[in-house]
Design a protein around this motif. Structure first.
Motif, short mmCIF file in Angstrom:
data_model
loop_
_atom_site.label_atom_id
_atom_site.label_comp_id
_atom_site.label_asym_id
_atom_site.label_seq_id
_atom_site.Cartn_x
_atom_site.Cartn_y
_atom_site.Cartn_z
N ASP A 42 -6.01 2.13 -9.86
CA ASP A 42 -5.18 2.39 -9.86
C ASP A 42 -4.24 2.39 -10.52
OD1 ASP A 42 -3.24 2.62 -7.03
OD2 ASP A 42 -1.78 0.76 -7.80
N GLU A 65 -7.26 2.80 2.37
CA GLU A 65 -5.68 3.34 2.06
C GLU A 65 -4.80 3.19 2.59
OE1 GLU A 65 -3.99 -0.12 -1.08
OE2 GLU A 65 -4.11 2.27 -1.87
N TYR A 123 -12.73 -1.65 -0.13
CA TYR A 123 -12.52 -0.87 -1.31
C TYR A 123 -11.88 -1.13 -2.80
CZ TYR A 123 -7.77 -0.83 0.06
OH TYR A 123 -5.94 -1.33 -0.10
N THR A 136 0.97 -1.54 0.02
CA THR A 136 0.07 0.22 0.04
C THR A 136 0.84 1.38 0.20
OG1 THR A 136 0.36 -0.06 2.29
CG2 THR A 136 -1.60 -1.01 1.24
N THR A 166 -11.39 5.84 -6.75
CA THR A 166 -11.89 5.00 -5.37
C THR A 166 -13.41 4.17 -5.49
OG1 THR A 166 -9.72 5.68 -4.59
CG2 THR A 166 -11.92 3.55 -3.27
N ASN A 196 -3.45 6.06 -8.78
CA ASN A 196 -4.58 6.18 -7.91
C ASN A 196 -5.46 7.56 -8.15
OD1 ASN A 196 -5.72 5.94 -5.28
ND2 ASN A 196 -4.39 7.70 -4.84
N LYS A 217 -9.87 0.20 -5.92
CA LYS A 217 -9.25 1.29 -6.68
C LYS A 217 -9.09 0.98 -7.92
CE LYS A 217 -6.37 3.33 -3.06
NZ LYS A 217 -6.80 4.40 -3.28
N ASP A 254 -9.14 8.39 2.48
CA ASP A 254 -8.76 6.86 1.83
C ASP A 254 -8.83 5.91 2.54
OD1 ASP A 254 -8.07 5.15 -0.12
OD2 ASP A 254 -5.98 6.47 -0.49
N THR A 305 -15.75 2.93 -2.82
CA THR A 305 -16.26 2.10 -1.33
C THR A 305 -16.62 2.87 -0.55
OG1 THR A 305 -14.95 2.26 0.91
CG2 THR A 305 -14.29 4.72 -0.25
#
Length: 991
Positions: free
Chosen positions: A917, A957, A913, A162, A947, A944, A915, A955, A949
């Motif tokens: 990414d 994460e 979540y 992460t 996301t 990033n 992502k 965030d 969620t």
């Protein structure tokens, strides 16, 4: 006449003798031909220098010249030429009477014949019996990446990586297969070309491949350093030993904060005041968060050079990175220079290498840290930046500072230097035996300087009249390893035997000095002695030095019969100076087996299954304490007391640590069962793994009685932890046509853990639980509790179930009854949620349409919870001196909250979540577009990006699970440097 005839006959004999003598020469001349041609790379057409061309069955051999050309005389027109080159597939071509022959060589094949890096050596992928994951450069995350960790984010099942911070000086967090230690590290051992390092030791652009040794049978050969797994980073080299190439890559990016907290504005304050909220209105209108943010533009440049010939070749790179942060006055500049020289002698029997890596990191920034970020969030939006005198506006309120003052009136400089020198000798006295000596030296020299001016709150509010400090730390680490490897094939029996010795030692030193009350702030931190705090005896000065040593003897046997039945066994005997006198040495065995099912006759009638291998392994690894001397008695200086040391009373010293000769390593025993498969001619490949770990002799700091012990706490081996999980990797060549190629891979993993016990009969100590995590002021309580028999990562909190008519929290007590929070006690807290994800998911896709390429990487974590500290502190407007979230006036349970700040379960949210990414779109220009330029590619990338969620914080994460948060995972800290979105454009080209 007779004489004449005699003369004739004599001459004739001589002629016939001459003809008989010349006949073989004539026949040889008729059959010997000279073959000429060039050898090049099949992929890009680049000519290859130093390729070996041999007439098969003879010792007749030549090498290509600097232009890739060759000329070879062969015995007959039917000869077969063998072309061989390091890093390429050998190729045999029959002449068939030709005098001109060009060859195109391909890079060494992948798949089951792919070479995988393992501990102290390599193996073919098809012969591996342990759980090992490999990610090659072509599969790395593209665009802006912080370090080697982000290159393989979401690409290795069971490896959680992460990026919890947008700090330009930050790095990724990495964890393999869960937690495995209490006082030791759970982070993997990182080796760069066999030398210990970190994820940012080399530039990401300088990495060729990353291999992850996941299970105990693979990692046990590294002993006490390997409980967290082993990550082997292989840097880029000149694979051909000769191809002269210059490669240049660069990118520029812009960043922005991923998500801002929605705080009340000045207009909100005035609207709420009209409704009776009673906020102080200073008459201004300031968005404090926007005031401390900037729009950073960062850049990265990397130049790599490869050259030489088959005897002597080199590779080198220069990487320059200049990254700015989203906060004012934050940034980092990094220069990494790497050079490697290889030379072979005595017909390639002796190969040498010397590598130098030099890293220089500098940063010069203000006081933009997590605390300044907190001040920007809580500051009254009606307050002013400056007062009427043009100075920073400050208020006499507890923990209420002008964030711009803290940022602009502070200096925090850092200069970090690291030099890594390594060399190796690889001698092969006979064909099957390799003797290798590897040695390295790593030196770190770091310098820090910090100061605050007379306009900083240290002076304007705390009356310190300027502060300054200076600190240094340095380290010197040596490694020497000797290995002998014998490989032999006898019929269908193939085996190799490895033996070796390893020695590692390290010395670290640090110094710190602090002073205050200066006559001027013009000197910053460069004139510490002028501060009056020194004369008053209130300055601070510390120094420290430590040393540790590690030695190990190891061996490994690998065997296979016809590449069908596979076996591996290894053992390491290791000693460490970090442990007690009774336990300096330990043994770490491992064994694994494999069965290539597809090699069996009964599988030949199932063409749909291209490959099927079953494997199982067992291995023991260890974890050592983070600091040396933990088993030894030590003393600290105390101005008011003394201690009895070596039969004498020594004033000023008191005991600081107890003697424990039985302190030893934490021992992890791991079982792993796996399956590797390939379907439909390997269009679908993958692996499945199940593992079970038991960690014994956990190191824990227990309370002990005084006397007989000198202090009231002691590090003791006492406890057991269990950890198990399942991992899956599936690779699919979904579309493989000339027009479109689509490769997709999915990684999935699950993990569960349990603390079995924390007790030691010898010392008569037992602990039923321990607390972890901390909320900070003003709540000041632990956030987690780890109990024996339960999982790690559980939040321990008052369970909120409602709000009463007075706006006070209603909670559930230990008997399940609803009570006012004012009547609750510590016994009413309960376990609620867990900060460690149960499931991790990665989905990586690469597309190629003609010259366009597209990559989309998706990651997700599920089955966990996150403590939203932003809500816990700022979603309650009870203290009108501080700003609050816009949601703070939303009803809770249909009521208006009017309660002191508390830690209750309402602030613990589901953290699931997904992502999106990384998305990267690139275009590669045709090689013939510009003469002399190859592989010209431009791209745009987003990191990033998005996301998905239900988590209400910034965030899900942005949580830490290492260091102080190892046993308190799942906290989104209110003072954390926010995460960012990064948008990149770049190019790469080779010459």
């Amino acid at each position: 006449m007779k004489a004449k005839n005699e003369h004739y006959h004599g001459s004739g004999k001589r002629i016939w003798i001459l003809l008989l003598f010349l006949l073989p020469c004539q026949l040889y001349a008729q059959n010997t031909i000279t073959v000429k041609g060039t050898v090049s790379d099949v992929k890009d057409g680049t000519t290859l220098v130093g390729v070996s061309i041999k007439e098969k069955g003879t010792s007749n051999v030549v090498s290509t010249d600097t232009k890739g050309g060759y000329s070879l005389k062969v015995k007959n027109a039917a000869a077969v030429l063998v072309f061989s080159y390091i890093g390429y597939q050998s190729q045999e071509i029959a002449l068939n009477g030709r005098a001109s022959l060009n060859a195109m060589l391909s890079v060494e094949s992948t798949g089951l014949d792919e070479v995988v890096v393992v501990g102290y050596g390599t193996q073919k992928r098809g012969e591996v019996t342990s759980s090992i994951a490999t990610v090659k450069a072509e599969d790395f995350t593209k665009g802006t990446v912080r370090d080697a960790g982000q290159l393989i984010q979401g690409k290795v099942a069971g490896l959680r990586i992460t990026t919890p911070s947008g700090d330009p000086a930050g790095s990724t967090q990495i964890n393999l297969r869960g937690l495995n230690s209490i006082n030791g590290t759970s982070e993997p051992l990182i080796l760069i070309d066999g030398i210990p390092g970190s994820l940012n030791t080399v530039a990401p652009e300088d990495i060729e491949a990353i291999d992850v040794l996941k299970d105990g049978s693979a990692a046990a050969i590294y002993g006490t350093r390997a409980t967290g797994g082993v990550i082997l980073i292989t840097t880029r080299k000149n694979p051909t030993g000769s191809k002269s190439t210059i490669e240049y890559t660069n990118y520029a990016n812009i960043q922005k904060i991923a998500k801002k907290p929605e705080m009340l504005t000045a207009d909100d304050y005035r609207r709420l005041n009209s409704q009776g909220a009673k906020y102080t209105d200073y008459g201004g209108s300031t968005n404090w968060l926007d005031e401390i943010l900037q729009n950073p533009v960062s850049q990265n440049h990397n130049l790599s050079i490869f050259g030489g010939n088959s005897t002597t070749n080199f590779s080198g790179s220069v990487n320059y990175r200049d990254w700015e942060g989203i906060f004012l006055r934050t940034g980092q500049k990094r220069l990494t220079v790497r050079a490697a020289l290889n030379h072979s002698m005595f017909d390639d029997k002796l190969k040498t290498n010397i590598t130098v890596i030099n890293r220089s990191i500098t940063s010069s920034q203000g006081g933009a840290d997590g605390y300044a970020y907190r001040q920007a969030i809580i500051r009254n939006p009606t307050d002013h930046i400056y007062n009427d005198n043009g100075k920073w506006q400050e208020r006499d309120i507890y923990f209420y500072d002008n964030p711009l003052s803290r940022i602009n009136e502070a200096t925090n400089d850092a200069r970090l230097r690291q030099t890594r020198i390594s060399g190796s000798l690889d001698y092969r006295p006979v064909k099957d035996l390799s003797l290798k000596l590897l040695a390295s030296n790593i030196q770190n020299n770091n310098l820090y300087g910090n100061s605050t001016t007379f306009e900083h709150v240290n002076t304007t509010k705390s009356k310190l009249n300027g502060t300054a400090s200076r600190s240094t730390d340095s380290g010197n680490e040596n490694l020497v390893e000797f290995t002998a490897n014998y490989t032999k094939s006898i019929g269908l029996h193939n085996f190799s035997v490895l033996g070796g010795y390893s020695w590692q030692d390290a010395v670290s030193e640090n110094f710190y000095a602090y002073n205050f009350d200066f006559p001027t702030d013009a000197y910053s931190y460069n004139n510490l002695q002028t501060g009056a705090g020194l004369k008053a005896g209130k300055a601070d000065m510390t120094s420290d030095k430590s040393k540790w040593q590690l030695a190990g003897f190891f061996s490994r046997l690998t065997y296979n019969w016809n590449e069908k039945y596979l076996f591996m066994a290894s053992i390491r005997r290791e000693g460490s100076s970090k442990f007690g006198a009774n336990y300096h040495w330990g043994s770490f065995p491992a064994a694994s087996v494999g069965w290539r099912v597809t090699k069996e006759d009964f599988m030949q009638h199932i063409p749909e299954i291209s490959d099927l291998k079953l494997r199982a392994g067992y291995g023991v690894t260890g974890t050592i304490a983070n600091n040396p001397y933990q088993s030894q008695t030590s003393y600290k200086y105390d101005y008011g007391e003394g201690a009895f040391i070596d039969g004498k009373w020594v004033p000023g010293f008191v005991p600081a640590r107890n003697f424990n000769p039985d302190l030893r390593w934490e021992k992890k025993k791991e079982y792993n069962a796996g399956l590797d498969f390939g379907l439909f001619k390997n269009r679908i490949t993958g692996s499945l793994d199940y593992y079970s770990r038991t960690v014994e002799d956990l190191i824990y700091n227990f309370s002990v009685p005084m006397p007989p012990y000198l202090t009231n706490s002691m590090l003791i081996n006492a406890g057991t932890m269990k950890n198990s999980g399942f991992e899956a990797l599936i690779n699919v060549k979904a579309i493989d046509s000339k027009l479109l190629k689509w490769n997709s891979s999915i990684t999935y993993s699950t993990n569960k853990n349990k603390l079995v016990n924390l007790s030691n009969d010898k010392f008569d100590v037992t602990v039923g639980f321990f607390d972890a995590g901390y909320t900070g002021e003003p709540i000041q309580t632990n956030t987690h509790r780890v109990r024996v028999g339960g999982p790690i990562g559980q939040f321990f909190v008052l369970k909120s179930v409602g709000v009463d008519d007075n706006g006070k929290w209603l909670v559930e007590n230990k008997d399940g009854k609803v009570i006012p929070i004012s009547e609750s006690t510590a016994d009413d807290r309960q376990y609620y949620g867990n900060g460690i994800p149960k499931y991790l998911l990665g989905w990586n896709n690469s597309f190629k349409i003609k010259n366009f390429d597209l990559e989309v990487n998706v990651r997700g974590a599920f089955g966990h919870d996150v403590l939203n500290m932003q809500r816990m502190y700022y979603e309650n407007p009870v203290n009108k001196a501080y700003n609050a979230l816009k949601t703070s006036y939303d009803p809770k349970y249909g009521k208006t909250l009017n309660n002191d700040l508390v830690y209750v379960s309402d602030y613990i949210e589901k953290g699931d979540y997904i992502k999106i990414d990384n998305v990267t779109l690139g275009y590669t220009f045709p090689d013939q577009l510009i003469k002399g330029i190859k592989n010209l590619r431009i791209y745009v990338s987003a990191l990033n990006l998005f996301t998905i969620t239900k988590y209400k914080g910034l965030d899900p994460e942005a949580v830490s699970y290492s260091g102080d948060f190892t046993f308190a995972p799942g906290i989104e800290n209110r003072d954390a440097y926010p995460t960012t979105k990064t948008f990149t454009t770049g190019l790469s080209v080779s010459f």
